[in-house]
Motif scaffolding. Sequence first.
Motif, PDB file in Angstrom:
ATOM      1  N   VAL A  30       0.827  -1.256  -0.032  1.00 16.88           N
ATOM      2  CA  VAL A  30       0.037  -0.067   0.032  1.00 16.88           C
ATOM      3  C   VAL A  30       0.937   1.417  -0.236  1.00 16.88           C
ATOM      4  O   VAL A  30       1.729   1.273   0.790  1.00 16.88           O
ATOM      5  N   VAL A  31       0.635   2.166  -0.733  1.00 23.03           N
ATOM      6  CA  VAL A  31       1.245   3.385  -1.043  1.00 23.03           C
ATOM      7  C   VAL A  31       0.478   4.574  -0.538  1.00 23.03           C
ATOM      8  O   VAL A  31      -0.638   4.788  -0.679  1.00 23.03           O
ATOM      9  N   THR A  32       1.257   5.266   0.296  1.00 22.88           N
ATOM     10  CA  THR A  32       0.574   6.634   0.871  1.00 22.88           C
ATOM     11  C   THR A  32       1.449   7.861   0.799  1.00 22.88           C
ATOM     12  O   THR A  32       2.577   7.466   0.307  1.00 22.88           O
ATOM     13  N   ASP A  33       0.845   8.975   0.978  1.00 30.29           N
ATOM     14  CA  ASP A  33       1.749  10.109   0.958  1.00 30.29           C
ATOM     15  C   ASP A  33       2.609  10.124   2.423  1.00 30.29           C
ATOM     16  O   ASP A  33       2.117   9.206   3.240  1.00 30.29           O
ATOM     17  N   LEU A  34       3.339  11.034   2.646  1.00 28.94           N
ATOM     18  CA  LEU A  34       4.195  11.144   3.865  1.00 28.94           C
ATOM     19  C   LEU A  34       3.074  11.156   5.003  1.00 28.94           C
ATOM     20  O   LEU A  34       3.382  10.743   6.245  1.00 28.94           O
ATOM     21  N   ALA A  35       1.827  11.867   4.776  1.00 23.91           N
ATOM     22  CA  ALA A  35       0.931  11.863   5.769  1.00 23.91           C
ATOM     23  C   ALA A  35       0.083  10.802   6.193  1.00 23.91           C
ATOM     24  O   ALA A  35      -0.814  10.860   7.151  1.00 23.91           O
ATOM     25  N   GLY A  36       0.258  10.052   5.022  1.00 21.65           N
ATOM     26  CA  GLY A  36      -0.592   8.565   5.653  1.00 21.65           C
ATOM     27  C   GLY A  36      -1.837   8.469   4.496  1.00 21.65           C
ATOM     28  O   GLY A  36      -2.669   7.451   4.618  1.00 21.65           O
ATOM     29  N   ASN A  37      -2.163   9.259   3.731  1.00 25.95           N
ATOM     30  CA  ASN A  37      -3.421   9.138   2.844  1.00 25.95           C
ATOM     31  C   ASN A  37      -2.933   8.141   1.743  1.00 25.95           C
ATOM     32  O   ASN A  37      -1.964   8.173   0.917  1.00 25.95           O
ATOM     33  N   VAL A  38      -3.867   7.103   1.444  1.00 23.35           N
ATOM     34  CA  VAL A  38      -3.666   6.196   0.604  1.00 23.35           C
ATOM     35  C   VAL A  38      -3.889   6.530  -0.797  1.00 23.35           C
ATOM     36  O   VAL A  38      -4.682   7.212  -1.118  1.00 23.35           O
ATOM     37  N   CYS A  39      -2.842   6.024  -1.617  1.00 19.53           N
ATOM     38  CA  CYS A  39      -2.811   6.506  -3.147  1.00 19.53           C
ATOM     39  C   CYS A  39      -2.814   5.368  -3.828  1.00 19.53           C
ATOM     40  O   CYS A  39      -3.584   5.452  -4.931  1.00 19.53           O
ATOM     41  N   GLU A  40      -2.189   4.349  -3.481  1.00 21.68           N
ATOM     42  CA  GLU A  40      -2.230   3.057  -4.584  1.00 21.68           C
ATOM     43  C   GLU A  40      -1.914   1.724  -3.699  1.00 21.68           C
ATOM     44  O   GLU A  40      -1.752   1.852  -2.631  1.00 21.68           O
ATOM     45  N   VAL A  41      -2.318   0.482  -4.449  1.00 22.38           N
ATOM     46  CA  VAL A  41      -2.292  -0.672  -3.974  1.00 22.38           C
ATOM     47  C   VAL A  41      -1.429  -1.569  -4.918  1.00 22.38           C
ATOM     48  O   VAL A  41      -1.926  -1.488  -6.288  1.00 22.38           O
ATOM     49  N   VAL A  42      -0.517  -2.110  -4.711  1.00 20.42           N
ATOM     50  CA  VAL A  42       0.493  -2.614  -5.641  1.00 20.42           C
ATOM     51  C   VAL A  42       0.691  -4.067  -5.581  1.00 20.42           C
ATOM     52  O   VAL A  42       0.758  -4.689  -4.375  1.00 20.42           O
ATOM     53  N   GLY A  43       0.664  -4.904  -6.805  1.00 23.20           N
ATOM     54  CA  GLY A  43       0.646  -6.258  -6.584  1.00 23.20           C
ATOM     55  C   GLY A  43       2.388  -6.722  -6.663  1.00 23.20           C
ATOM     56  O   GLY A  43       3.100  -6.595  -7.744  1.00 23.20           O
ATOM     57  N   ILE A  44       3.046  -7.021  -5.574  1.00 20.97           N
ATOM     58  CA  ILE A  44       4.292  -7.157  -5.392  1.00 20.97           C
ATOM     59  C   ILE A  44       4.466  -8.704  -5.155  1.00 20.97           C
ATOM     60  O   ILE A  44       5.687  -9.219  -5.201  1.00 20.97           O
ATOM     61  N   ALA A  45       3.350  -9.520  -5.010  1.00 20.05           N
ATOM     62  CA  ALA A  45       3.626 -11.054  -5.061  1.00 20.05           C
ATOM     63  C   ALA A  45       3.630 -11.722  -6.418  1.00 20.05           C
ATOM     64  O   ALA A  45       2.912 -11.037  -7.364  1.00 20.05           O
ATOM     65  N   PRO A  46       4.074 -12.800  -6.358  1.00 15.99           N
ATOM     66  CA  PRO A  46       3.920 -13.551  -7.681  1.00 15.99           C
ATOM     67  C   PRO A  46       2.642 -14.266  -8.068  1.00 15.99           C
ATOM     68  O   PRO A  46       2.677 -14.747  -9.088  1.00 15.99           O
ATOM     69  N   GLU A  47       1.562 -14.002  -7.061  1.00 17.72           N
ATOM     70  CA  GLU A  47       0.264 -14.553  -7.359  1.00 17.72           C
ATOM     71  C   GLU A  47      -0.752 -13.584  -7.110  1.00 17.72           C
ATOM     72  O   GLU A  47      -0.523 -12.591  -6.249  1.00 17.72           O
ATOM     73  N   PRO A  48      -1.968 -13.535  -7.576  1.00 17.91           N
ATOM     74  CA  PRO A  48      -3.134 -12.760  -7.451  1.00 17.91           C
ATOM     75  C   PRO A  48      -3.337 -12.912  -5.773  1.00 17.91           C
ATOM     76  O   PRO A  48      -3.290 -13.866  -5.070  1.00 17.91           O
ATOM     77  N   HIS A  49      -3.965 -11.678  -5.541  1.00 15.69           N
ATOM     78  CA  HIS A  49      -4.401 -11.552  -4.014  1.00 15.69           C
ATOM     79  C   HIS A  49      -5.940 -10.702  -3.962  1.00 15.69           C
ATOM     80  O   HIS A  49      -6.138  -9.583  -4.610  1.00 15.69           O
ATOM     81  N   SER A  50      -6.694 -11.454  -3.319  1.00 17.29           N
ATOM     82  CA  SER A  50      -8.080 -10.821  -2.984  1.00 17.29           C
ATOM     83  C   SER A  50      -7.750 -10.041  -1.800  1.00 17.29           C
ATOM     84  O   SER A  50      -7.562 -10.530  -0.892  1.00 17.29           O
ATOM     85  N   VAL A  51      -8.080  -8.448  -2.133  1.00 19.63           N
ATOM     86  CA  VAL A  51      -7.515  -7.691  -1.038  1.00 19.63           C
ATOM     87  C   VAL A  51      -8.820  -6.999  -0.509  1.00 19.63           C
ATOM     88  O   VAL A  51      -9.400  -6.601  -0.795  1.00 19.63           O
ATOM     89  N   VAL A  52      -8.687  -6.854   1.011  1.00 19.69           N
ATOM     90  CA  VAL A  52      -9.501  -6.159   1.744  1.00 19.69           C
ATOM     91  C   VAL A  52      -8.761  -5.080   2.507  1.00 19.69           C
ATOM     92  O   VAL A  52      -7.998  -5.478   3.431  1.00 19.69           O
ATOM     93  N   LEU A  53      -9.045  -3.669   2.142  1.00 20.87           N
ATOM     94  CA  LEU A  53      -8.426  -2.591   2.529  1.00 20.87           C
ATOM     95  C   LEU A  53      -9.297  -1.706   3.362  1.00 20.87           C
ATOM     96  O   LEU A  53     -10.505  -1.311   2.922  1.00 20.87           O
ATOM     97  N   GLN A  54      -9.150  -1.343   4.479  1.00 19.10           N
ATOM     98  CA  GLN A  54      -9.673  -0.679   5.579  1.00 19.10           C
ATOM     99  C   GLN A  54      -9.061   0.937   5.768  1.00 19.10           C
ATOM    100  O   GLN A  54      -7.973   0.599   6.142  1.00 19.10           O
ATOM    101  N   ILE A  55      -9.726   1.964   5.280  1.00 20.60           N
ATOM    102  CA  ILE A  55      -9.220   3.101   5.493  1.00 20.60           C
ATOM    103  C   ILE A  55     -10.223   4.267   6.182  1.00 20.60           C
ATOM    104  O   ILE A  55     -11.267   4.239   5.690  1.00 20.60           O
TER     105      ILE A  55
END
Length: 382
Positions: free
Chosen positions: A318-343
């Motif tokens: 998960v990529v945020t700015d320096l203050a913690g605001n979420v900007c992106e979610v990135v696939g860094i694993a070699p397989e797909p992932h079902s993601v649940v993100l709480q903000i």
Amino acid sequence: MGDTGEDHCTKFGDSYHFWSFDFPPTPERVTSLQLAALKRQKVTWQPDSSADRKLESPMPVESMDIMSYSYANRRTLAAISKILGNGREAHWTGQAAKVSAKIKDHLWIPEKKACFDHDRNGKIIEILVHNNLRCMYFGSFDQEMADQFVRHHLLNPKEFWTPVPLPSIAANDPKFRNVPGNDWSGQSQGLTFQRAIRALENYGHYAELSLIGTKLLETIQQDKLIFGQQYDPFTGATKNRTGYGPTILSALEYISRMQGVHLNLINDQVWWSALEGEDFTYTQRWGDRTWTVTATKGRFTASIGDKEVFSCVRGVRVVTDLAGNVCEVVGIAPEPHSVVLQIAGVRHELTVKPNQVWRPDAAKPVLLRAAPFDYPYQENAK
């Protein structure tokens, strides 16, 4: 004066590896020197005492490394010009583009999907070298060139995807040699592991980076944390310099990108990463500020100081700015992932494949970009 930076590499033939004279090291000039002068200047080549063999040297070469370094310098001058506001940004950006175009036109062979240096006579040096990855480190490839090299060569187990990946010369190349001493002809170098980080990130190949990092960390653990300069690409054994700085730094950087926090300060970003695995807590400090990621029970939580900013299923970044605001979610694993993100109490659900970059908008996630992911490599796949 010069230094190839790749000691004893077979792609340089009989050439010097350190040169202290003020003229090019052509075979004629080298053979005309007195042996005593060569020894004083610590030139590594010595005349064959048993034969009248002609010195075989491609030097000076038309080099993908030097061209790519030139490209990076021009990009840097463009960035400095932008900061200074001196009106030269467009000029230097254009100059960098010319160098990149020349690399593709002159050194890139489309049917081989790689760059090759030329010798002093303009002949192609047909040795498949890791230096293509170094071009990516400097950013001189376009996206298609990078994608093709990664798929067809980097991930090819006959070439660079050996059990310990990133040999200096492709493992199936006739010039490959597996020498345990300081030698850039075959064994996997700590410096290459270090440079691979920026090289792959420049082109969005985040999942491949995780694969390499996992391999490196396993190799270091196998070798009892002695951090060698280079590793046997088949066994992982290291017999050369230990406590080697680039290997130590590589290990720290791969950890920060797979199970930790990386401050991407050029873009005012924080990268929070947690692949699947054991529970952990990782804190990054900068001045009087702290960023902490805690991974437990299949999820990871990000906090700045004492404030929680999000929680997410493990397996992504998960990529945020320096203050913690979420900007992106990135696939860094070699397989797909079902993601649940709480903000801030808002739930976002999305499926993230390797090398995909998503923006978790409230209405619907938006796919921003994606680099191809072709692992495991299949030689006959189209």
